[in-house]
Design a protein around this motif. Structure first.
Motif, PDB file in Angstrom:
ATOM      1  N   ILE A 124       0.834  -1.204   0.000  1.00 49.70           N
ATOM      2  CA  ILE A 124       0.000   0.000   0.000  1.00 49.70           C
ATOM      3  C   ILE A 124       0.867   1.253   0.000  1.00 49.70           C
ATOM      4  O   ILE A 124       0.652   2.185  -0.781  1.00 49.70           O
ATOM      5  N   LEU A 125       1.877   1.281   0.854  1.00 44.25           N
ATOM      6  CA  LEU A 125       2.714   2.473   0.971  1.00 44.25           C
ATOM      7  C   LEU A 125       3.622   2.684  -0.231  1.00 44.25           C
ATOM      8  O   LEU A 125       4.165   3.783  -0.416  1.00 44.25           O
ATOM      9  N   SER A 126       3.791   1.651  -1.048  1.00 43.30           N
ATOM     10  CA  SER A 126       4.664   1.783  -2.219  1.00 43.30           C
ATOM     11  C   SER A 126       3.997   2.550  -3.357  1.00 43.30           C
ATOM     12  O   SER A 126       4.670   2.936  -4.320  1.00 43.30           O
ATOM     13  N   ARG A 127       2.698   2.791  -3.263  1.00 39.67           N
ATOM     14  CA  ARG A 127       2.015   3.561  -4.314  1.00 39.67           C
ATOM     15  C   ARG A 127       1.735   4.984  -3.828  1.00 39.67           C
ATOM     16  O   ARG A 127       1.771   5.256  -2.627  1.00 39.67           O
ATOM     17  N   PRO A 128       1.452   5.895  -4.740  1.00 38.81           N
ATOM     18  CA  PRO A 128       1.156   7.269  -4.316  1.00 38.81           C
ATOM     19  C   PRO A 128      -0.090   7.309  -3.438  1.00 38.81           C
ATOM     20  O   PRO A 128      -1.033   6.529  -3.647  1.00 38.81           O
ATOM     21  N   PRO A 129      -0.128   8.194  -2.456  1.00 38.72           N
ATOM     22  CA  PRO A 129      -1.334   8.295  -1.621  1.00 38.72           C
ATOM     23  C   PRO A 129      -2.516   8.798  -2.434  1.00 38.72           C
ATOM     24  O   PRO A 129      -2.363   9.524  -3.416  1.00 38.72           O
ATOM     25  N   ASP A 130      -3.708   8.416  -1.997  1.00 37.15           N
ATOM     26  CA  ASP A 130      -4.925   8.878  -2.664  1.00 37.15           C
ATOM     27  C   ASP A 130      -5.261  10.313  -2.293  1.00 37.15           C
ATOM     28  O   ASP A 130      -5.970  11.001  -3.037  1.00 37.15           O
ATOM     29  N   SER A 131      -4.798  10.767  -1.165  1.00 39.26           N
ATOM     30  CA  SER A 131      -4.924  12.171  -0.767  1.00 39.26           C
ATOM     31  C   SER A 131      -3.845  12.452   0.259  1.00 39.26           C
ATOM     32  O   SER A 131      -3.299  11.533   0.873  1.00 39.26           O
TER      33      SER A 131
END
Length: 241
Positions: free
Chosen positions: A217-224
């Protein structure tokens, strides 16, 4: 503010960064403390990686501990709710909390059953009236990880019932003791003015601290992502539910 006899810790929480990720609720269900239910916003379940500064920290609202009054914290959290006496209590559950002081981590584990660990930490903040760039970093297994966010524009209070308010205004904490009982405690503070970040990310290898599922989860860009100015805070004594 709360009744002074119930205050366990008071401080100022400043320069908060929230990186928010939409997740499959199935991932979080095993972590939900008994007596609470997984919360969501518009049907979406979130985890947040949050960094901030503790300043002017006091125990029982009046006792400063030498060399432990100012420090960083980074936590990975998700959101739950509980009904009590007709009141809907929205709260957070911490998957992991990182601080640089071993004594603080030990105290939080003993008093609240929280998942605190101690690692070297540092921060960098460049802020003005209309712009801020904030970074929090921690060292684990000889390598540094960090979260950072950049935001501009005037900070303002979140819109009522919007996502920014949902993320920043949960006033209860829940943790599960080894006995299986849930501890509930209240956190009081004024609403925080926020800026929406125009750039934000996590960098590093989170697998050892958070496990492979949360690492993905943390390896992708945050949703906001948001930056909050912060305020004085009081953490009240906890109780089993």
């Amino acid at each position: 503010m709360a009744n002074a006899s119930k205050v366990f810790l008071s401080a100022r929480w400043l320069d908060l960064v929230f990186l928010n990720y939409a997740v499959d609720p199935v991932l979080l269900l095993p972590c939900v403390p008994p007596g609470t239910a997984l919360d969501s916003f518009d049907g979406i379940t979130y985890v947040s990686l949050v960094g901030f500064r503790f300043c002017d920290t006091k125990l029982w609202g009046k006792f400063s501990v030498p060399f432990h009054s100012e420090f960083e914290e980074v936590n990975l959290r998700f959101y739950v709710r509980r009904e009590s006496g007709g009141e809907l209590r929205r709260g957070v559950v911490f998957i992991k909390e990182i601080v640089p002081k071993a004594a603080i981590a030990l105290t939080a584990r003993l008093v609240y059953g929280e998942n605190y660990v101690s690692h070297p930490m540092k921060h960098k903040i460049v802020a003005s009236e209309h712009q801020s760039r904030i970074e929090y970093a921690w060292k684990h297994n000889r390598s540094w990880s960090s979260l950072h966010a950049s935001a501009s524009g005037a900070a303002k209070l979140p819109a009522e019932h919007g996502l920014e308010q949902y993320i920043t205004e949960h006033f209860w904490g829940y943790s599960c003791k080894k006995s299986g009982r849930t501890i509930e405690y209240q956190v009081t503070h004024a609403p925080w003015s926020v800026r929406v970040a125009f750039a934000a990310s996590f960098e590093g290898n989170p697998s050892a601290l958070y496990g492979p599922d949360f690492a993905n989860i943390l390896s992708r860009p945050p949703d906001s992502a948001y930056v909050a100015l912060g305020s004085p805070v009081e953490v009240l004594a906890g109780a089993e539910i």
